[in-house]
Design a protein around this motif. Structure first.
Motif, PDB file in Angstrom:
ATOM      1  N   CYS A  85      -0.615  37.949  27.911  1.00 51.20           N
ATOM      2  CA  CYS A  85      -1.024  39.278  27.417  1.00 51.20           C
ATOM      3  C   CYS A  85      -0.804  39.502  25.919  1.00 51.20           C
ATOM      4  N   PRO A  86       0.374  39.077  25.373  1.00 53.65           N
ATOM      5  CA  PRO A  86       0.527  39.348  23.927  1.00 53.65           C
ATOM      6  C   PRO A  86      -0.576  38.703  23.097  1.00 53.65           C
ATOM      7  N   VAL A  87      -0.966  37.481  23.444  1.00 54.05           N
ATOM      8  CA  VAL A  87      -2.036  36.821  22.683  1.00 54.05           C
ATOM      9  C   VAL A  87      -3.360  37.561  22.894  1.00 54.05           C
ATOM     10  N   MET A  88      -3.606  37.996  24.141  1.00 58.31           N
ATOM     11  CA  MET A  88      -4.826  38.780  24.400  1.00 58.31           C
ATOM     12  C   MET A  88      -4.854  40.039  23.542  1.00 58.31           C
TER      13      MET A  88
ATOM     14  N   TYR B  49      13.934  16.935  14.719  1.00 59.23           N
ATOM     15  CA  TYR B  49      14.159  18.225  15.395  1.00 59.23           C
ATOM     16  C   TYR B  49      12.974  19.160  15.151  1.00 59.23           C
ATOM     17  N   PHE B  50      12.579  19.246  13.894  1.00 57.63           N
ATOM     18  CA  PHE B  50      11.492  20.151  13.488  1.00 57.63           C
ATOM     19  C   PHE B  50      10.210  19.842  14.274  1.00 57.63           C
ATOM     20  N   THR B  51       9.875  18.547  14.346  1.00 58.89           N
ATOM     21  CA  THR B  51       8.633  18.137  15.026  1.00 58.89           C
ATOM     22  C   THR B  51       8.693  18.441  16.515  1.00 58.89           C
ATOM     23  N   ASN B  52       9.825  18.084  17.151  1.00 58.96           N
ATOM     24  CA  ASN B  52       9.969  18.398  18.581  1.00 58.96           C
ATOM     25  C   ASN B  52      10.004  19.909  18.791  1.00 58.96           C
ATOM     26  N   GLY B  53      10.653  20.591  17.872  1.00 58.41           N
ATOM     27  CA  GLY B  53      10.787  22.043  17.983  1.00 58.41           C
ATOM     28  C   GLY B  53       9.439  22.736  17.938  1.00 58.41           C
ATOM     29  N   LYS B  54       8.547  22.213  17.122  1.00 55.99           N
ATOM     30  CA  LYS B  54       7.207  22.795  17.016  1.00 55.99           C
ATOM     31  C   LYS B  54       6.494  22.736  18.375  1.00 55.99           C
ATOM     32  N   HIS B  60       6.970  27.453  24.807  1.00 56.59           N
ATOM     33  CA  HIS B  60       7.865  28.493  25.326  1.00 56.59           C
ATOM     34  C   HIS B  60       7.806  29.829  24.582  1.00 56.59           C
ATOM     35  N   CYS B  61       7.347  29.833  23.376  1.00 57.61           N
ATOM     36  CA  CYS B  61       7.514  31.026  22.546  1.00 57.61           C
ATOM     37  C   CYS B  61       6.220  31.588  21.966  1.00 57.61           C
ATOM     38  N   ALA B  62       5.254  30.706  21.682  1.00 58.31           N
ATOM     39  CA  ALA B  62       4.103  31.121  20.873  1.00 58.31           C
ATOM     40  C   ALA B  62       3.264  32.191  21.559  1.00 58.31           C
ATOM     41  N   ASN B  63       3.262  32.221  22.904  1.00 61.07           N
ATOM     42  CA  ASN B  63       2.435  33.229  23.562  1.00 61.07           C
ATOM     43  C   ASN B  63       2.919  34.646  23.245  1.00 61.07           C
ATOM     44  N   CYS B  64       4.192  34.790  22.918  1.00 61.10           N
ATOM     45  CA  CYS B  64       4.677  36.115  22.506  1.00 61.10           C
ATOM     46  C   CYS B  64       4.807  36.249  20.983  1.00 61.10           C
ATOM     47  N   HIS B  65       5.521  35.301  20.367  1.00 63.56           N
ATOM     48  CA  HIS B  65       5.769  35.443  18.925  1.00 63.56           C
ATOM     49  C   HIS B  65       4.596  34.921  18.092  1.00 63.56           C
ATOM     50  N   MET B  66       3.577  34.369  18.751  1.00 60.89           N
ATOM     51  CA  MET B  66       2.339  33.880  18.136  1.00 60.89           C
ATOM     52  C   MET B  66       2.575  32.563  17.382  1.00 60.89           C
ATOM     53  N   GLU B  67       1.504  31.755  17.308  1.00 58.42           N
ATOM     54  CA  GLU B  67       1.594  30.462  16.621  1.00 58.42           C
ATOM     55  C   GLU B  67       2.030  30.653  15.159  1.00 58.42           C
ATOM     56  N   ASN B  68       1.640  31.790  14.554  1.00 59.97           N
ATOM     57  CA  ASN B  68       1.972  32.017  13.147  1.00 59.97           C
ATOM     58  C   ASN B  68       3.327  32.717  12.965  1.00 59.97           C
ATOM     59  N   GLY B  69       4.058  32.931  14.063  1.00 61.80           N
ATOM     60  CA  GLY B  69       5.396  33.511  13.967  1.00 61.80           C
ATOM     61  C   GLY B  69       5.432  34.977  13.578  1.00 61.80           C
ATOM     62  N   THR B 134      13.264  28.299  11.883  1.00 62.47           N
ATOM     63  CA  THR B 134      13.932  28.734  10.643  1.00 62.47           C
ATOM     64  C   THR B 134      13.389  28.001   9.418  1.00 62.47           C
ATOM     65  N   ASN B 135      12.432  27.056   9.639  1.00 63.00           N
ATOM     66  CA  ASN B 135      11.870  26.325   8.501  1.00 63.00           C
ATOM     67  C   ASN B 135      10.344  26.341   8.458  1.00 63.00           C
ATOM     68  N   ALA B 136       9.734  27.012   9.432  1.00 61.23           N
ATOM     69  CA  ALA B 136       8.266  27.082   9.445  1.00 61.23           C
ATOM     70  C   ALA B 136       7.818  28.365   8.751  1.00 61.23           C
ATOM     71  N   TRP B 137       6.547  28.483   8.481  1.00 62.57           N
ATOM     72  CA  TRP B 137       5.892  29.704   7.977  1.00 62.57           C
ATOM     73  C   TRP B 137       6.532  30.257   6.692  1.00 62.57           C
ATOM     74  N   GLY B 138       7.139  29.408   5.895  1.00 57.43           N
ATOM     75  CA  GLY B 138       7.780  29.909   4.677  1.00 57.43           C
ATOM     76  C   GLY B 138       9.263  30.218   4.851  1.00 57.43           C
ATOM     77  N   ASN B 139       9.777  30.234   6.086  1.00 52.97           N
ATOM     78  CA  ASN B 139      11.226  30.346   6.280  1.00 52.97           C
ATOM     79  C   ASN B 139      11.874  29.095   5.681  1.00 52.97           C
ATOM     80  N   SER B 140      13.047  29.245   5.031  1.00 48.96           N
ATOM     81  CA  SER B 140      13.620  28.064   4.374  1.00 48.96           C
ATOM     82  C   SER B 140      15.119  27.987   4.606  1.00 48.96           C
ATOM     83  N   TYR B 141      15.516  28.083   5.857  1.00 52.17           N
ATOM     84  CA  TYR B 141      16.930  28.095   6.214  1.00 52.17           C
ATOM     85  C   TYR B 141      17.589  26.745   5.930  1.00 52.17           C
ATOM     86  N   GLY B 142      16.867  25.642   6.193  1.00 55.65           N
ATOM     87  CA  GLY B 142      17.449  24.306   6.063  1.00 55.65           C
ATOM     88  C   GLY B 142      17.858  23.775   7.427  1.00 55.65           C
ATOM     89  N   GLY B 143      18.720  22.749   7.435  1.00 58.22           N
ATOM     90  CA  GLY B 143      19.060  22.065   8.690  1.00 58.22           C
ATOM     91  C   GLY B 143      19.888  22.906   9.634  1.00 58.22           C
TER      92      GLY B 143
END
Lengths: 213, 156
Positions: A85-88, B49-54, B60-69, B134-143
């Motif tokens: 839903c959020p993506v929709m 870590y970064f690659t696996n994390g992506k 697990h997360c992108a459907n809510c927080h969106m691919e662009n964060g 913490t390092n994607a989309w311009g976030n620059s937290y580091g390791g």
């Protein structure tokens, strides 16, 4: 040599015409039509969405009369949905931003969890989404059976259902349905897929243009 | 034969704009990408870590927080540029595993929808996701280290 040049010109002209023709192609009419004989002539009866009666986020009654002179996009969601839903809603916002000031256009988003998604909840939800009023986008709640009925084969023809094993407790479709003024379904798009939503955004002016004669 | 004769008459009118379009596309594609900057900031383990994390983030997360964060309106908070996340990564680790029920404030805006927990994720996976967000989309937290996250999760 002269003749070749002329052939070239025709070729270029033909390609130009062939490429521009989708502009006046009509959108399809979805669903299985019925054929009826009336006074010896065969009449085609297209599938149409039946009459309905729901309430929106501003407690306004929304019925078939609300969209009598509008084309509209319909979808199904629920507020606590942990999956698509959020993506929709992110994608429907794209449609909203593009057409919120178009007078003959509406969006009807039906909750499939009316026990949780009350009018007050839908008001808060829509405000937080960035939809300040019910001018264009109606978030609908109402009688649960009626909501499932209009989603079914009788209406928008999308899979909906309650299921304890599904995430969030409901099975539901991510489809966006484009409906014309006669309440015929003219397009079905995957509301979780930005490319399909772009296609919808391109189809809306085409459908509106059918009524500009 | 036909096309060879066609070309001379078309060339002046068509080829120039085509070349121009190609040149523009090439010019705009250049520049140093965000990826390069991330690589400079992280060591080899952290890049893994970064690659696996992506990948985990997409599942697990992108459907809510969106691919662009960027989250969704005032319903789902952003992770891109989120003070709440970047100020306390240990707290974020606990939210990822346990979810969040109480309202919280991100960049001055209050969010009230609950977030479901991800109890199936282990400490390594949480470290990978956190390294990514913490390092994607311009976030620059580091390791982000596995030990740091194990400690954070043990103070549940």
């Amino acid at each position: 040599m002269k003749m070749w040049k002329r052939v070239c010109l025709w070729l270029v002209a033909w390609v130009a015409i062939a490429c521009s023709s989708p502009k006046n192609s009509r959108l399809p009419i979805l669903g299985i039509p019925e054929y009826k004989e009336v006074n010896g002539k065969i009449d085609t009866l297209y599938h149409t969405v039946p009459n309905f009666q729901f309430v929106d986020q501003d407690s306004a009654l929304v019925t078939e009369a609300t969209v009598a002179d509008k084309i509209y996009v319909a979808d199904f969601f629920f507020g606590t949905c942990p999956t698509i839903c959020p993506v929709m809603k992110q994608q429907m916002l794209r449609v909203y931003e593009q057409f919120k000031d178009t007078p003959n256009f509406a969006i009807l988003s039906h909750t499939i969890d009316p026990e949780h998604d009350t009018v007050a909840y839908l008001k808060d939800y829509s405000m937080r989404l960035g939809v300040p009023d019910n001018k264009t986008w109606h978030f609908l709640t109402g009688d649960k059976d009626k909501i499932y009925q209009i989603g079914s084969g009788e209406g928008y023809m999308v899979p909906l259902g309650e299921n304890e094993d599904a995430p969030g407790g409901f099975i539901h479709s991510g489809a966006f349905l484009l409906v014309d003024k006669e309440r015929r379904i003219r397009g079905k798009y995957d509301g979780t897929n930005p490319k399909e939503v772009t296609a919808l955004i391109n189809d809306i002016p085409k459908l509106l243009a059918e009524y500009e004669q | 034969m036909i096309f060879r004769n066609c070309l001379p008459s078309m060339s002046s009118k068509l080829i120039v704009p085509i070349l121009f379009a190609l040149a523009t596309a090439t010019a705009c594609g250049g520049g140093s990408s965000e990826g390069e900057q991330v690589l400079n900031r992280l060591n080899d383990t952290e890049i893994k870590y970064f690659t696996n994390g992506k990948r985990l983030y997409s599942t697990h997360c992108a459907n809510c927080h969106m691919e662009n964060g960027e989250g969704l309106g005032q319903l789902i908070p952003p992770l891109k540029g989120a003070d709440y996340l970047l100020n306390d990564v240990g707290r974020a680790a606990r939210i990822i595993v346990n979810g969040a029920k109480e309202p919280l404030i991100v960049n001055g805006i209050e969010y009230r929808q609950p977030m479901p927990g991800n109890t199936s994720l282990n400490a390594s996976e949480v470290t990978e996701i956190l390294t990514y967000i913490t390092n994607a989309w311009g976030n620059s937290y580091g390791g982000v280290s596995l030990n740091q996250i194990k400690t954070a999760l043990s103070t549940n």
